[in-house]
Design an enzyme around this catalytic site. Structure first.
Site, PDB file in Angstrom:
ATOM      1  N   GLU A  42       0.824  -1.212   0.000  1.00  0.00           N
ATOM      2  CA  GLU A  42       0.000   0.000   0.000  1.00  0.00           C
ATOM      3  C   GLU A  42       0.857   1.262   0.000  1.00  0.00           C
ATOM      4  OE1 GLU A  42      -2.125  -2.985   2.811  1.00  0.00           O
ATOM      5  OE2 GLU A  42      -0.117  -2.613   2.013  1.00  0.00           O
ATOM      6  N   CYS A  79      -2.518  -3.613   7.165  1.00  0.00           N
ATOM      7  CA  CYS A  79      -2.152  -3.837   8.564  1.00  0.00           C
ATOM      8  C   CYS A  79      -2.543  -2.650   9.433  1.00  0.00           C
ATOM      9  CB  CYS A  79      -0.650  -4.123   8.687  1.00  0.00           C
ATOM     10  SG  CYS A  79       0.404  -2.784   8.122  1.00  0.00           S
ATOM     11  N   ARG A 110      13.925 -22.861  -5.292  1.00  0.00           N
ATOM     12  CA  ARG A 110      14.640 -22.613  -4.034  1.00  0.00           C
ATOM     13  C   ARG A 110      14.646 -21.121  -3.698  1.00  0.00           C
ATOM     14  NH1 ARG A 110      20.133 -26.347  -4.689  1.00  0.00           N
ATOM     15  NH2 ARG A 110      19.114 -28.405  -4.546  1.00  0.00           N
ATOM     16  N   ASP A 145      25.458 -37.009  -1.305  1.00  0.00           N
ATOM     17  CA  ASP A 145      25.496 -36.040  -2.409  1.00  0.00           C
ATOM     18  C   ASP A 145      26.308 -34.779  -2.102  1.00  0.00           C
ATOM     19  OD1 ASP A 145      23.809 -37.785  -3.698  1.00  0.00           O
ATOM     20  OD2 ASP A 145      21.983 -36.637  -3.295  1.00  0.00           O
ATOM     21  N   GLY A 151      16.095 -37.221   1.229  1.00  0.00           N
ATOM     22  CA  GLY A 151      15.769 -38.294   0.289  1.00  0.00           C
ATOM     23  C   GLY A 151      14.418 -38.956   0.515  1.00  0.00           C
ATOM     24  N   THR A 205      12.933 -39.271   4.139  1.00  0.00           N
ATOM     25  CA  THR A 205      12.465 -37.992   4.673  1.00  0.00           C
ATOM     26  C   THR A 205      11.154 -37.575   4.017  1.00  0.00           C
ATOM     27  OG1 THR A 205      14.743 -37.282   5.089  1.00  0.00           O
ATOM     28  CG2 THR A 205      13.065 -35.566   5.024  1.00  0.00           C
TER      29      THR A 205
END
Length: 343
Positions: free
Chosen positions: A46, A71, A186, A202, A288, A291
Site C-alpha cells: 500500500e 495492517c 529454491r 550427495d 531423500g 524424509t
C-alpha cells in the site's frame, strides 16, 4: 484485483515471513498507482502504491485495491491502514481479511472509522491461493510444505548404495532445464530441508547458484551428528538449522544453529513446530526418499513437485509413494513434471 495478484508475485522469495501483497490505486477507471511488498523490513504494498501516485490530490477520489487487509499495527513499518486514512482514500477493496492476530479485522475497522467504504472478499478464492504460504503459517501454525523429487521412468529416486560406492559421480535423472527450475523454486521459498543420507551421499550446497535470488535457509536432519565440517551445509555461507537428538551439540558458530527433537516421536510434526518457532513460513523438502515419505505418511504436505526422467535404473531406491490430486502436468524437454496438491 487481478492486477494486484499479478504484481504481488514480484515479492515471491523476498518478503517472507511477511505476505507478498499487491495494491493498485484507481481513479476514474484508470490505474494511477500500484505497488507490491518490498523485501522483508521494507515498505508494504500500500505504501509503495501510494508513493507511486504522481498527483496525490487524486487519492481523495480514488479506490485502492489490495490482496490482503491493510495492517493496523506497528511492525517493521507503520500501519498501512493509517496511511490510507491519512490520504483520505474513500474506497478500499480487499481480497482477504488478514488472519494474523494483530490485524484480523482491525485494519478494516480503522478504515471504516476514518470514513472509507470498505469492500471485502473480492476474488477471495484467488487471493487465498496466492497467499497460501502466509495463510498456512497463520491458520495451521506451520510452514507451507512443498515436496520435491526426481524419479526415473521405472520409479527409482537413486541407484543402489553399492553402485554409488563404486561410481560416486552424480546420477542425474533430470535434464539441465529441470535442474535450473529447481534452483528457481529454491529462491522462492524461505527454507529447504534434506536428511542426513542426502548430505552424506550427495554433499549438496542447497543454494541457488543456477538462478538469481536469495538462498533459502538450510534445514538439515542429522540425528547423530554424522555430518562433518567438510560438507557444504556446514560451510557457514548460508543460515543453517541442524535438527538432532544429541544433547552434546557443537558450539554455536556463525550461521549455524542446533535444535533438539525426538527422532523416536512424530518427526514431521516436530520439524513443523521448530520451523514455526523460527518464523519460517515455507519449506521445500528435497529428500531423500525416507524424509519425503515421513512427511507424506504424516499428511504434512501441501504440494508435491515430481520430475519423471526418461532414464531407467532397473534397481535402486524406490521413489516415495504419494496419493494426491494432480493439478498440472507438463514436459520439460524429455522430462515430465507433475504437480500434486494434498486434498
Amino acid at each position: 484485483m487481478l492486477r494486484c495478484l499479478e504484481i504481488a508475485n514480484n515479492g515471491l522469495g523476498t518478503t517472507a515471513p511477511n505476505p507478498m501483497v499487491g495494491a493498485v490505486i484507481v481513479h476514474e477507471d484508470k490505474i494511477i498507482g500500484e505497488g507490491f511488498t518490498s523485501p522483508y523490513g521494507g515498505p508494504h504494498a500500500e505504501v509503495n502504491a501510494i508513493n507511486s501516485v504522481v498527483n496525490k490530490t487524486l487519492l481523495k477520489q480514488a479506490t485502492i485495491f489490495v490482496t490482503l487487509e491493510p495492517c493496523s499495527h506497528h511492525g517493521k513499518t507503520p500501519p498501512c491502514a493509517d496511511l490510507i486514512a491519512k490520504h483520505g482514500i474513500p474506497r478500499v477493496v480487499i481480497g482477504l481479511v488478514d488472519p494474523h492476530t494483530k490485524v484480523a479485522g482491525k485494519g478494516i475497522e480503522k478504515l471504516k472509522t476514518a470514513g472509507s467504504d470498505v469492500i471485502t472478499g473480492c476474488l477471495e478464492k484467488e487471493c487465498r491461493v496466492h497467499h497460501r504460504r502466509f495463510l498456512t503459517f497463520q491458520e495451521k501454525k506451520r510452514p507451507y510444505i512443498i515436496l520435491k523429487w526426481a524419479q526415473t521412468a521405472d520409479g527409482f529416486i537413486a541407484p543402489k548404495k553399492e553402485e554409488r560406492t563404486t561410481n560416486p559421480e552424480p546420477y542425474w535423472i533430470t535434464n539441465p532445464y529441470s535442474r535450473q527450475l529447481v534452483h528457481k523454486w529454491r529462491s522462492e521459498e524461505q527454507s529447504i530441508l534434506v536428511g542426513t543420507n542426502t548430505v552424506l551421499e550427495d554433499n549438496p550446497k542447497l543454494d541457488v547458484r543456477l538462478y538469481t535470488g536469495k538462498n533459502p535457509t538450510r534445514i538439515v536432519l542429522d540425528r547423530k551428528l554424522k555430518i562433518s565440517a567438510d560438507h557444504h551445509v556446514l560451510d557457514e555461507s548460508i543460515p543453517t538449522l541442524i535438527l538432532t537428538d544429541t544433547e552434546d551439540t557443537p558450539l554455536q558458530i556463525e550461521n549455524i544453529a542446533y535444535h533438539q527433537i525426538d527422532f523416536n516421536g512424530a518427526i514431521a510434526q516436530q520439524i513443523c513446530e521448530v520451523l514455526y518457532k523460527e518464523n519460517i513460513t515455507s519449506v521445500l523438502i528435497e529428500g531423500g526418499s525416507q524424509t519425503l515419505q515421513t512427511f507424506i505418511d504424516s499428511g504434512l504436505w501441501d504440494e508435491a513437485r515430481v520430475f519423471i526422467g526418461d532414464s531407467q535404473f532397473k534397481t535402486g531406491i524406490a521413489a516415495p509413494e504419494l496419493k494426491g490430486k494432480i493439478i498440472s502436468t507438463k514436459s520439460i524437454d524429455k522430462d515430465t513434471l507433475k504437480i500434486y496438491s494434498n486434498d
